[in-house]
Design a protein around this motif. Structure first.
Motif, short mmCIF file in Angstrom:
data_model
loop_
_atom_site.label_atom_id
_atom_site.label_comp_id
_atom_site.label_asym_id
_atom_site.label_seq_id
_atom_site.Cartn_x
_atom_site.Cartn_y
_atom_site.Cartn_z
N ILE A 200 0.85 -1.20 0.00
CA ILE A 200 0.00 0.00 0.00
C ILE A 200 0.88 1.25 0.00
O ILE A 200 1.75 1.42 0.86
CB ILE A 200 -0.90 0.04 1.25
N ASN A 201 0.67 2.11 -0.97
CA ASN A 201 1.38 3.40 -1.05
C ASN A 201 0.35 4.51 -1.15
O ASN A 201 -0.67 4.36 -1.82
CB ASN A 201 2.27 3.44 -2.29
N MET A 202 0.65 5.62 -0.50
CA MET A 202 -0.30 6.73 -0.53
C MET A 202 0.42 8.03 -0.85
O MET A 202 1.62 8.18 -0.53
CB MET A 202 -0.98 6.84 0.83
N GLY A 203 -0.28 8.94 -1.45
CA GLY A 203 0.33 10.23 -1.75
C GLY A 203 -0.68 11.19 -2.35
O GLY A 203 -1.87 10.89 -2.44
N TYR A 204 -0.16 12.33 -2.73
CA TYR A 204 -1.01 13.37 -3.31
C TYR A 204 -1.41 12.98 -4.74
O TYR A 204 -0.63 12.37 -5.46
CB TYR A 204 -0.28 14.70 -3.34
N PRO A 205 -2.61 13.38 -5.13
CA PRO A 205 -3.00 13.14 -6.53
C PRO A 205 -2.29 14.11 -7.46
O PRO A 205 -1.75 15.13 -7.02
CB PRO A 205 -4.51 13.40 -6.51
N ARG A 206 -2.29 13.79 -8.71
CA ARG A 206 -1.82 14.74 -9.74
C ARG A 206 -3.09 15.24 -10.42
O ARG A 206 -3.75 14.48 -11.14
CB ARG A 206 -0.94 14.03 -10.75
N VAL A 207 -3.45 16.46 -10.15
CA VAL A 207 -4.72 16.98 -10.69
C VAL A 207 -4.50 18.31 -11.42
O VAL A 207 -3.66 19.13 -11.02
CB VAL A 207 -5.79 17.19 -9.59
N GLY A 208 -5.27 18.50 -12.46
CA GLY A 208 -5.21 19.75 -13.22
C GLY A 208 -5.99 20.83 -12.51
O GLY A 208 -6.90 21.44 -13.08
N VAL A 209 -5.64 21.05 -11.26
CA VAL A 209 -6.31 22.06 -10.43
C VAL A 209 -5.21 22.94 -9.85
O VAL A 209 -4.24 22.43 -9.28
CB VAL A 209 -7.10 21.39 -9.28
N LEU A 210 -5.36 24.23 -10.01
CA LEU A 210 -4.27 25.14 -9.63
C LEU A 210 -4.23 25.38 -8.13
O LEU A 210 -5.22 25.83 -7.53
CB LEU A 210 -4.44 26.49 -10.36
N SER A 211 -3.07 25.09 -7.53
CA SER A 211 -2.89 25.40 -6.11
C SER A 211 -2.35 26.81 -5.94
O SER A 211 -2.42 27.39 -4.85
CB SER A 211 -1.92 24.40 -5.49
N VAL A 212 -1.80 27.36 -7.01
CA VAL A 212 -1.32 28.75 -7.03
C VAL A 212 -1.75 29.36 -8.37
O VAL A 212 -2.01 28.62 -9.32
CB VAL A 212 0.24 28.80 -6.91
N PRO A 213 -1.85 30.69 -8.44
CA PRO A 213 -2.22 31.28 -9.75
C PRO A 213 -1.23 30.86 -10.84
O PRO A 213 -0.03 30.74 -10.58
CB PRO A 213 -2.13 32.79 -9.47
N TYR A 214 -1.76 30.61 -12.04
CA TYR A 214 -0.90 30.08 -13.10
C TYR A 214 -1.48 30.46 -14.45
O TYR A 214 -2.69 30.29 -14.68
CB TYR A 214 -0.82 28.55 -12.96
N ASP A 215 -0.66 30.97 -15.30
CA ASP A 215 -1.05 31.25 -16.69
C ASP A 215 -2.33 32.09 -16.77
O ASP A 215 -3.22 31.82 -17.59
CB ASP A 215 -1.24 29.92 -17.43
N GLY A 216 -2.45 33.06 -15.88
CA GLY A 216 -3.61 33.95 -15.92
C GLY A 216 -4.85 33.40 -15.24
O GLY A 216 -5.89 34.05 -15.25
N ARG A 217 -4.75 32.22 -14.67
CA ARG A 217 -5.91 31.63 -13.99
C ARG A 217 -5.68 31.66 -12.48
O ARG A 217 -4.55 31.56 -12.01
CB ARG A 217 -6.14 30.19 -14.47
N PRO A 218 -6.77 31.77 -11.69
CA PRO A 218 -6.61 31.88 -10.23
C PRO A 218 -6.38 30.52 -9.58
O PRO A 218 -6.63 29.47 -10.19
CB PRO A 218 -7.95 32.46 -9.79
#
Lengths: 524, 135
Positions: A200-218
């Motif tokens: 069993i391994n656990m970790g953060y997902p890889r998601v196309g959701v911005l944790s910081v502002p990026y490329d003009g998106r909040p």
């Protein structure tokens, strides 16, 4: 006449377009292209603050009562697609692409941006193990994964899941965890060695959701609105589509339903219908890239050959849904400042199954509480009480099996023009999940095999493998460069070309592969 | 002729079973629209069973629970679910769905109390369903 024509504006279509644009090509992109025309006011701020102040009928239910589908229909539906603001995603799908289904519940989209408008934005790189049956190496895909990581803005972290999710280069910081997810992850870090020994391994997902502002998106505002309206911090293919159109880098032709192609000596002709009027329209081009989704790409291939006898395979990831309770959170206030989708991932290298399974640990803060009415074996008022005091303590694990864990469905064209999909009966074995449930208990998350639900086949909305790529392909199969056998100018850019489906969200692999195939088509 | 419940009475009784008190007008109106859709596709036997329970002014919460746990009368459960969805959209009903104060003890007590009530309601509901079958 267009040099390149792409059919479909979903994740594969826009990725293929992006690859061509990078090579200085301006492709034509054909698409039914429905957009959200619902007159629902946009909510700013937090969902629960809004609901305290305003009547949320328009946001949650709508005058067509789409948000009540789970109560009104006897068939299980995908909650997120019932929201009034999401109705356009599946608009007219049943009319434009009629299906006859047995033991299969396909979800189709003719929206601009495709099903990606309502996705969970899980974007996981593929690793060598995922490509076992592909005539493609990871080195061929890696440059496109890198490019897409920059284009999209993906949050995540280099952690215990990197061997399964690939390089963490270029990732934005991970999203904040919800209260329950934070406690589970802290417990994982304390018991990590024991759990890893049992696979069993656990970790953060890889998601196309911005944790910081990026490329003009909040950045993500943890507003719990993910089910109810498009949020600028969640990447969808429609964002890239809009960017390519606004820069005039593609010739976008919405309102078109492609039905078949005809190859000639010097090009090909696409036969299509105007979505509104039904009138026939034609397009001529040099090379065709099919990205209409595994089911509709197969439909176009069968219709092009007027083939009523061939049965094509259709792969899907079987899934199980495991409700989980964190007993220490019973009676706790609802975490209204959470990201309402996947919080953590778990990868289980299961010796018993002989395969790797992947679980997505999902917060239940975004859906309506009423979604859970009747799920608790209590009276109606008891269910209301459970919504208040148990739901804040609950999460759900969506456990994905590889496509090979069940026999593929069969897809064929009926004489009445409908596409027939027949899935064999197949029950996933819940008892074999005992080691996983034990591991989850170590993380403070309790469940029981009897509570595990198996949604209908098709519910994962990971469809693939109808025109699989092979080193030496036969009829209705592709060459490794995506070219369809028996054609000279037709390439399959979407998941129809996958020979297998790994136990993870396929979107990112599909996008990278679409770029690879579009590049190969451009070079050829 | 197909026997159906009076939609206004039905809305009032289902609301009372779930939340107690008088149903707000806006909720009654929305519920009627939802119930109309439900009734259109429901089986005649289920429609008649629900109508019978409403005519008798029976304890709908008990009947719904027994029907749900025994796999019968799904129409009534779906009507309760529809009312729950619709009520959740009203600002003054948020307290029924979301708690903003944490208390493990209160949470456990609420669940325990509702567990006991459920047992009583289930017994009553099973008796009601038997009477519907006979009636």
């Amino acid at each position: 006449m267009a040099e390149f024509i792409i059919v479909g504006s979903g994740a594969a279509g826009v990725a293929a377009a992006l690859a061509l644009v990078h090579r200085g090509i301006r492709p034509m992109l054909l698409d039914a292209g429905f957009v959200n025309a619902a007159a629902v006011p946009r909510v700013h701020g937090n969902l629960y603050d809004y609901r305290r102040r305003r009547d949320s009928f328009d946001l949650h239910i709508g005058t067509e009562l789409g948000g009540l589908r789970a109560a009104l229909d006897t068939e299980q539906s995908v909650a997120k697609l019932n929201a009034p603001n999401m109705a356009f995603v599946t608009r007219n799908a049943g009319q434009l692409a009629p299906l006859e289904q047995t033991r299969f519940h396909a979800v189709q989209s003719f929206a601009a941006g495709g099903l990606g408008n309502a996705w969970g934005a899980g974007l996981y790189r593929w690793v060598e193990e995922d490509l076992d049956s592909f005539p493609v190496s990871l080195e061929q895909l890696d440059p496109y994964f890198d490019l897409l990581t920059r284009e999209i803005g993906i949050s995540g972290q280099d952690d215990d899941l990197s061997p399964f999710f690939g390089s963490a280069a270029g990732l934005l910081p991970p999203l904040n965890l919800s209260y329950n997810a934070r406690l589970a992850f802290d417990r994982y870090l304390r018991t990590r060695d024991t759990l890893r020994r049992s696979g069993i391994n656990m970790g953060y997902p890889r998601v196309g959701v911005l944790s910081v502002p990026y490329d003009g998106r909040p950045a993500c505002d943890y507003s719990n609105l993910e089910f109810w309206q498009s949020q600028p911090y969640i990447y969808t293919p429609a964002i890239t589509l809009q960017k390519l159109v606004s820069r005039d880098q593609i010739d976008y032709q919405p309102g078109v339903l492609v039905e078949s192609w005809r190859e000639t000596n010097d090009g090909l002709t696409l036969l299509a219908a105007d979505v509104e009027t039904g009138e026939s329209v034609q397009f001529t081009g040099g090379t065709l890239l099919l990205a209409a989704g595994a089911i509709n790409t197969a439909r176009i291939a069968l219709q092009s050959r007027r083939d009523l006898s061939t049965r094509l395979p259709l792969l899907e990831n079987p899934i199980l849904q495991i409700p989980l309770i964190a007993p220490h959170s019973v009676g706790r206030r609802l975490d209204t400042q959470a990201f309402g989708l996947v919080q953590l991932n778990l990868v289980w290298q299961s010796a018993g199954h002989g395969m790797t399974l992947q679980g997505s640990l999902i917060e239940l803060t975004a859906p309506m509480r009423a979604e859970f009415f009747g799920r608790f074996p209590l009276s109606a008022r008891g269910n209301l009480a459970a919504m208040r005091v148990l739901l804040p303590a609950m999460m759900m694990m969506q456990l994905y099996y590889p496509g090979s864990a069940q026999p593929p469905a069969e897809l064929s064209l009926s004489p009445n023009g409908r596409l027939r999909i027949v899935a064999p009966p197949h029950d996933m074995d819940r008892a074999s999940l005992a080691p996983l449930l034990k591991a989850l208990r170590m993380l403070g998350l309790w469940s029981h095999a009897a509570l595990i639900q198996q949604p209908p086949t098709g519910h994962a909305i990971h469809y693939a493998g109808t025109l699989p790529m092979r080193t030496q392909p036969g009829a209705y199969q592709c060459y490794p460069d995506g070219r369809l056998h028996g054609t000279r100018r037709v390439f399959v850019a979407d998941s129809a070309s996958f020979p297998t489906l790994p136990a993870k969200n396929m979107s990112f692999g599909m996008m990278a592969n679409a770029m690879r195939i579009a590049t190969a088509a451009a070079i050829s | 002729m197909l026997k159906q419940a009076n939609p206004d009475v039905e809305a009032r009784l289902i609301y009372r079973a779930l939340f107690g008190g008088t149903i707000p007008d806006i909720l009654a109106r929305r519920y009627r629209q939802a119930a109309h859709q439900l009734d259109r596709t429901a089986e005649a036997s289920e429609l008649a069973a629900v109508a019978h329970l409403i005519d008798q002014n029976a304890d709908l919460e008990a009947a719904e629970l027994a029907g749900r746990l025994t796999g019968r009368l799904s129409l009534l459960t779906r009507k309760f679910a529809a009312m729950t969805y619709l009520a959740e959209t009203l600002p003054d009903h948020q307290r029924y769905f979301v708690t903003h104060r944490s208390s493990l003890v209160a949470g456990v007590m609420v669940l325990g109390w509702n567990g006991l009530l459920t047992a009583v309601k289930l017994a009553h509901g099973l008796w009601l369903l038997r009477s519907v079958r006979r009636g």
